[in-house]
Scaffold this active site. Structure first.
Site, mmCIF file in Angstrom:
data_model
loop_
_atom_site.group_PDB
_atom_site.id
_atom_site.type_symbol
_atom_site.label_atom_id
_atom_site.label_comp_id
_atom_site.label_asym_id
_atom_site.label_seq_id
_atom_site.Cartn_x
_atom_site.Cartn_y
_atom_site.Cartn_z
ATOM 1 N N HIS A 156 -2.416 -6.066 6.812
ATOM 2 C CA HIS A 156 -3.212 -7.398 6.272
ATOM 3 C C HIS A 156 -2.123 -8.317 6.264
ATOM 4 C CE1 HIS A 156 -4.661 -10.398 3.951
ATOM 5 N NE2 HIS A 156 -4.025 -10.129 2.756
ATOM 6 N N ASN A 173 -2.429 -16.516 5.140
ATOM 7 C CA ASN A 173 -3.055 -15.293 4.853
ATOM 8 C C ASN A 173 -4.486 -15.883 4.873
ATOM 9 O OD1 ASN A 173 -4.372 -13.184 3.293
ATOM 10 N ND2 ASN A 173 -3.093 -13.448 1.662
ATOM 11 N N CYS A 185 -9.120 -9.015 0.505
ATOM 12 C CA CYS A 185 -8.480 -9.025 1.610
ATOM 13 C C CYS A 185 -8.441 -7.594 2.494
ATOM 14 C CB CYS A 185 -7.028 -9.124 1.520
ATOM 15 S SG CYS A 185 -6.409 -10.661 0.637
#
Ligand code: ACO
Length: 336
Positions: free
Chosen positions: A259, A289, A121
Site C-alpha cells: 500500500h 496516498n 486502505c
C-alpha cells in the site's frame, strides 16, 4: 490482538485486465507550500511524496472508478456484459446512500451485482480476496475497483494530513483460469482503536451538524506515529504469513506492491522481510496516498515500467484505518 484470517492457497484465478484513472490536475509539494506552512523538503523526506493528482470540482469517486473500470475492460478485451459482479473498494463514496458500485455499473451500462466494501486502505486487497472467491466458485469475470477522492475529506488547511493524500482509481478484471495461482491471502482487523485514523463525526455516531462544521471534526485525523508503527508491523506480519502458507521464501518474491502510503513505511516493511530493495515498487512519489486505489495504481505503474512478467510472484500488502490489514500472493499471468 485479533487473529488474522488465512485463506486457502492458489485459487484458479488471474488478472485479465488492468486499468487506471488519475485526475488531470497535478499538485506538487511546491504548490502546497504556497498555501500552507510546509515545504517540498519536509514532505519528501518524511513521506517520499513529490506530487499527487487531485479531482476536479464536481469529479467524484464514481467518475474515477468508472473510467478505471472501462480501461480495465478494454485492456483485457472484455465487454461489460462479460462481468458478473462489480466490487468497489472505497472509503470516500459519492454518497452514504446508495453505494458507489451501482453508480459505476450504471455508467458502464451494467445491471450485474454491484456493491461497495470499506476496509479503508486495505479495501482493494479485501476486494481481491472476495472477488477471487466469487470467480473461482463459478461467478465468472468480476471487476474489482479501488477508487478514492481522499482530498475531499481532509482539511485543506491541516498540513499534517493534507500533504499525504491524492485521488485516483485502479481496476482489475478477475477471470477463472485453471492454470493460474491466486493467493493465499491473510486478512485481519482490529477495531479497538478507531480514532488512530478516522473521521470523528459526520456518521451515525455523531451526525453532521453546525458544531461538527465549526470544529471540523468531519475531517480525517490520525495519530501519525501510531499509524506508521502499526502499518510496518502488520504488513510485514501478514506478508510473512502468506509466504509461509505458500511455502515460499522472501527471495522467491519478484515484486512487492505494498500500500503506497509512505516510502519510509514501504522501505521498513521490505527491510523487516529481508526483501531486496529493487523488488519494492514505489509509486507513492507521484500519486500520494490514494488509499484503496493505491495497489491497483501501483500494479499498473509497475506494468508500465516493464516490471511485471508472466510467472512473476507478486506480493501485495496493505494497512489502513479500522485498523485493517492484509497480504496476498499472486502468480502474475495477466494482461500485459
Ligand atoms: N510540513 C511541515 N511540517 C509539518 C508538516 C508538514 N506538512 N506536518 C507536520 N509537521 C510538523 C509537526 O507540526 C511537527 O512539528 P513540531 O515538532 O514543531 O511539533 C513536526 O513536523 C514533526 O511532526 P511529526 O508528526 O513528528 O513528523 P513525523 O516525522 O512523525 O512524520 C508523518 C509525520 C509523515 C505523518 C509520519 O508520522 C507518518 O508517515 N505516519 C504514517 C501516516 C500515514 O502514512 N498515514 C496515511 C494514512 S494511513 C495509511 O494509509 C496506512
Amino acid at each position: 490482538m485479533s487473529a488474522t484470517t488465512p485463506t486457502r492457497a492458489g485459487a484458479a484465478v488471474r488478472v485479465a485486465g488492468l486499468g487506471v484513472r488519475l485526475p488531470d490536475r497535478v499538485v506538487t509539494n511546491d504548490d502546497l507550500a504556497k498555501v500552507m506552512d510546509t515545504s517540498d523538503e519536509w514532505i519528501r523526506s518524511r513521506t517520499g511524496i513529490r506530487q499527487r493528482h487531485v479531482a476536479a470540482p464536481g469529479e467524484a469517486t464514481s467518475d474515477l472508478a468508472a473510467a478505471a473500470a472501462r480501461a480495465a475492460l478494454d485492456d483485457g478485451g472484455f465487454e461489460v456484459a462479460d462481468v458478473a459482479a462489480i466490487v468497489v473498494a472505497t472509503t470516500t463514496p459519492d454518497h452514504t446512500v446508495p453505494g458507489t458500485a451501482p453508480l459505476v455499473a450504471a455508467r458502464l451500462g451494467s445491471q450485474a451485482a454491484a456493491f461497495d466494501i470499506n476496509a479503508a486502505c486495505s479495501g482493494f486487497l479485501y476486494g481481491l480476496r472476495l472477488a477471487a472467491g466469487m470467480t473461482a466458485t463459478g461467478d465468472g469475470a468480476v471487476l474489482v475497483i479501488g477508487a478514492e477522492t481522499l482530498t475531499r475529506i481532509v482539511d485543506p488547511g491541516d498540513r499534517s494530513v493534507a500533504v499525504l493524500f491524492g485521488d485516483g482509481a485502479g481496476a482489475v478484471v478477475l477471470v477463472p483460469d485453471d492454470a493460474a495461482s491466486f493467493g493465499p491471502f491473510s486478512l485481519g482487523a482490529d477495531g479497538t482503536q478507531p480514532s488512530m485514523l478516522w473521521t470523528a463525526a459526520g456518521g451515525t455516531r455523531r451526525p453532521f451538524d453546525a458544531v461538527v462544521l465549526e470544529e471540523g471534526s468531519h475531517y480525517l485525523t490520525m495519530r501519525g506515529g501510531d499509524v506508521y508503527r502499526n502499518a510496518v508491523a502488520r504488513m510485514a506480519q501478514a506478508s510473512r504469513e502468506v509466504l509461509e502458507q505458500a511455502g515460499l521464501k522472501v527471495s522467491d518474491v519478484d515484486l512487492f506492491i505494498g500500500h503506497q502510503a509512505n516510502v519510509r513505511i514501504l522501505d521498513a516493511v521490505a527491510s523487516r522481510l529481508g526483501l531486496a530493495p529493487e523488488r519494492n515498487h514505489v509509486s507513492v512519489d507521484r500519486h500520494g496516498n490514494t488509499s484503496a486505489a493505491s495497489i491497483p495504481l501501483a500494479l499498473a505503474d509497475a506494468r508500465d515500467q516493464g516490471r511485471l512478467h508472466d510467472g512473476d510472484t507478486v506480493l501485495l500488502a496493505a494497512f489502513g484505518a479500522g485498523l485493517t490489514w492484509g497480504a496476498g500472493l499472486l502468480s502474475w499471468k495477466g494482461a500485459s
